[in-house]
Design an enzyme around this catalytic site. Sequence first.
Site, short mmCIF file in Angstrom:
data_model
loop_
_atom_site.label_atom_id
_atom_site.label_comp_id
_atom_site.label_asym_id
_atom_site.label_seq_id
_atom_site.Cartn_x
_atom_site.Cartn_y
_atom_site.Cartn_z
N LYS A 1 2.93 10.94 7.32
CA LYS A 1 2.16 10.57 8.51
C LYS A 1 2.70 11.24 9.78
CE LYS A 1 0.09 6.24 6.94
NZ LYS A 1 -1.28 6.72 6.84
N ASP B 1 9.57 2.95 1.22
CA ASP B 1 8.37 3.66 1.64
C ASP B 1 8.26 3.55 3.16
OD1 ASP B 1 5.85 4.50 2.35
OD2 ASP B 1 4.82 3.50 0.71
N PHE C 1 0.87 -1.18 0.00
CA PHE C 1 0.00 0.00 0.00
C PHE C 1 0.90 1.22 0.00
CE2 PHE C 1 -2.56 3.44 1.52
CZ PHE C 1 -3.84 3.19 1.03
#
Length: 470
Positions: free
Chosen positions: A272, A243, A158
């Site tokens: 985030k 990532d 993801f």
Amino acid sequence: MTVPTKLESPVDIAGLANARADERYALHSQHLNEMWVRVLKTIGYDVGFNRGVGAYLYDRTGTRYLDLLSGWGVFAVGRNHPVVRDALIGVLNAELPNLVQLDVSALAGVLAERLLRYTPWLDKVFFANSGTESIEAAIKFARAATGRSGILHCAHSFHGLTYGSLAMNGDAIFKTGFGPMLPDAREVPFNDLPALEEALKKRDVAAFFVEPIQGKGVNIPDDDYLRGVADLCRKYGTLFVADEIQTGIGRTGAFLAIDHYGVEPDMVILAKALSGGHIPVGAVLTRKWVFDKVFDRMDRAVVHGSTFSKNDMAMAAGIATLDVIEQEKLVENSANQGRRLIESFKSMAKDFELVADVRGKGLMIGIEFGPPQSFKLKAAWNLLETVNSGLFCQLISIPLFRDHKVLTQVAGHGNHTIKLLPSLTLSDADCEWIETSFAAVIADAHRAPSAVWSLGKTLAEHAIKARLGA
């Protein structure tokens, strides 16, 4: 000089939020995502949270909940941390010349400098507004730097939901109805070096994107996997992109998850937690030669950018977040409390047949459930699986929320793993709260019939009705 007129009645945002709080679900049903409101009401999560502090949420009655979701990992330093809040207030009070565009931001330079201290093999930073926007930038950078078009990612990955990152999404449910995807995006199994080498042999892949620990399922690689990735990418001229949107900023008990494996990717993606939970921010940390392939002449100085990407509020949030991480030793706390919780869950797994596996690093933890052996439990499990794969996890997460005031999440669509992604500020008392709550709910799940399996029957009925369009 013209001085702006002071408003006679400035907008009372807190008052407005409180005044309309009881209408929140009606407003969202009418003007926003009605299906999400239906989901919340069906599973009993419509308690109306109205306050968040640290690792805790409070509903309209003042009841306290332990938040193990932390906004999908955004609130690593806890909700409404005073250091981050004061930094943002300071920016507003300073009346800084924000987003002049034909100038540069000192705060952006400072945040870039701070981030690169954690990755001394990298030289440049590109700021964006989110994780998925950072992934999009990395795709463009990789293609420009290598002259290749191929993009490689892992199954179950993801990386975001905009088109480039969506093309690298390992779950078909997110792609259905949105095709065609970005061309030249291909998938290989996670933690499989022979498959990766086979995909790289044509030498047409610009970059291999990989989460050091996969968020969907909390899948952890073998110890030598990422070192092997680095070697193969170097051998075939492909950029290695880590990532770290979810795993970075201390989540796994190291500042970056790649620190556990001793590798130096060509790009590291952050977002985030870097925001402090307030102002969205993403960052691409990269090698200078890659950056210079994109911004190679003065007339190409603006070939890629984003209007709000280096705004002073976002930069201040990032700087303040790094201060909190360092001063409160949250990386160390993540490692210590994560170690405690993982050991506790592994101990539970020995006693409960429904617990198939426990895995994680730091405060990124997955508890996977699997088919039981005993006849009564097996029959109940099979019924739920027939209706909707992964439904069993709701039999754990809903009672945790309803009866123990612990907010958790399932680690992916059709997944049998409950994921813990809490604030890195967890205390010993918080860990005890988690341990006792999970033990009680999992124990109840091993009794059939029980309240847990009655809930399962209700959820199965809802799922069948939804499938039939009722």
